[in-house]
Design an enzyme around this catalytic site. Structure first.
Site, PDB file in Angstrom:
ATOM      1  N   GLU A   1       0.859   3.815   1.964  1.00 15.55           N
ATOM      2  CA  GLU A   1       1.320   4.212   3.296  1.00 15.55           C
ATOM      3  C   GLU A   1       2.422   3.307   3.833  1.00 15.55           C
ATOM      4  O   GLU A   1       3.422   3.786   4.371  1.00 15.55           O
ATOM      5  CB  GLU A   1       0.141   4.206   4.286  1.00 15.55           C
TER       6      GLU A   1
ATOM      7  N   CYS B   1      -4.931   1.370   6.835  1.00 16.48           N
ATOM      8  CA  CYS B   1      -5.420   0.082   7.310  1.00 16.48           C
ATOM      9  C   CYS B   1      -4.537  -0.393   8.466  1.00 16.48           C
ATOM     10  O   CYS B   1      -3.533   0.237   8.802  1.00 16.48           O
ATOM     11  CB  CYS B   1      -5.422  -0.943   6.169  1.00 16.48           C
TER      12      CYS B   1
ATOM     13  N   HIS C   1       0.840  -1.197   0.000  1.00 15.46           N
ATOM     14  CA  HIS C   1       0.000   0.000   0.000  1.00 15.46           C
ATOM     15  C   HIS C   1       0.875   1.246   0.000  1.00 15.46           C
ATOM     16  O   HIS C   1       2.040   1.202   0.401  1.00 15.46           O
ATOM     17  CB  HIS C   1      -0.886   0.019   1.236  1.00 15.46           C
TER      18      HIS C   1
ATOM     19  N   CYS D   1      -0.850  -0.905   7.397  1.00 16.71           N
ATOM     20  CA  CYS D   1      -0.138   0.356   7.195  1.00 16.71           C
ATOM     21  C   CYS D   1       0.094   1.081   8.512  1.00 16.71           C
ATOM     22  O   CYS D   1       1.161   1.642   8.736  1.00 16.71           O
ATOM     23  CB  CYS D   1      -0.907   1.239   6.223  1.00 16.71           C
TER      24      CYS D   1
END
Length: 158
Positions: free
Chosen positions: A54, A82, A52, A85
């Protein structure tokens, strides 16, 4: 970080998300902002369902800056990080998170889409289980519609 700075950084993160979408990736974007709340040190779009924006940005940050410095930096992201992350941000020692739209808003759009199986675990709850004081700001209702816009078309085509 002032409201104007937050809005400017979130818009830039959304531009990064649009660039990721243009490459066929999920439209998420993140920035690492320095302690002055102005300087953008790095930016990252989503790569895939494991990398991801992040978490990738947090790993890059940890490889390039000492933890003491990152504790004064802010990770700005289009959507609430999430659990994966958030954990990576925690371990990278990034001191602040600003997000534009909530995980709940994303779930309302994507539903049970197999490419985005959201976890109902808010980032604040993940952080609260740790030993570090990470400041979290978000969502930002004034920008939420702009941040959701790319997702409306993206997820309906998949």
């Amino acid at each position: 970080m002032t409201g104007d700075q937050i809005a400017r950084h979130l818009r830039r993160a959304n531009t990064v998300a649009l660039r990721a979408m243009a490459m066929g990736r999920h439209p998420f974007g993140a920035l690492l902002v320095g302690p002055d709340d102005e300087t953008v040190l790095a930016e990252q779009g989503n790569i895939d369902t494991v990398n991801h924006a992040e978490s990738t940005l947090a790993r890059i940050a940890a490889d390039n800056w000492p933890g003491e410095y990152l504790a004064r930096c802010t990770l700005v992201t289009t959507f609430e990080p999430c659990a994966m992350c958030t954990g990576t941000i925690y371990w990278a020692n990034i001191g602040r998170v600003v997000y534009g739209a909530s995980e709940e808003a994303l779930l309302a759009l994507t539903g049970d889409h197999e490419e985005n199986p959201t976890l109902s675990l808010p980032c604040r709850e993940v952080i609260a289980r740790g030993q570090k004081n990470i400041e979290v700001t978000g969502p930002v209702p004034a920008l939420e519609n702009d941040l959701l816009a790319p997702h409306r078309s993206f997820w309906s085509k998949r």
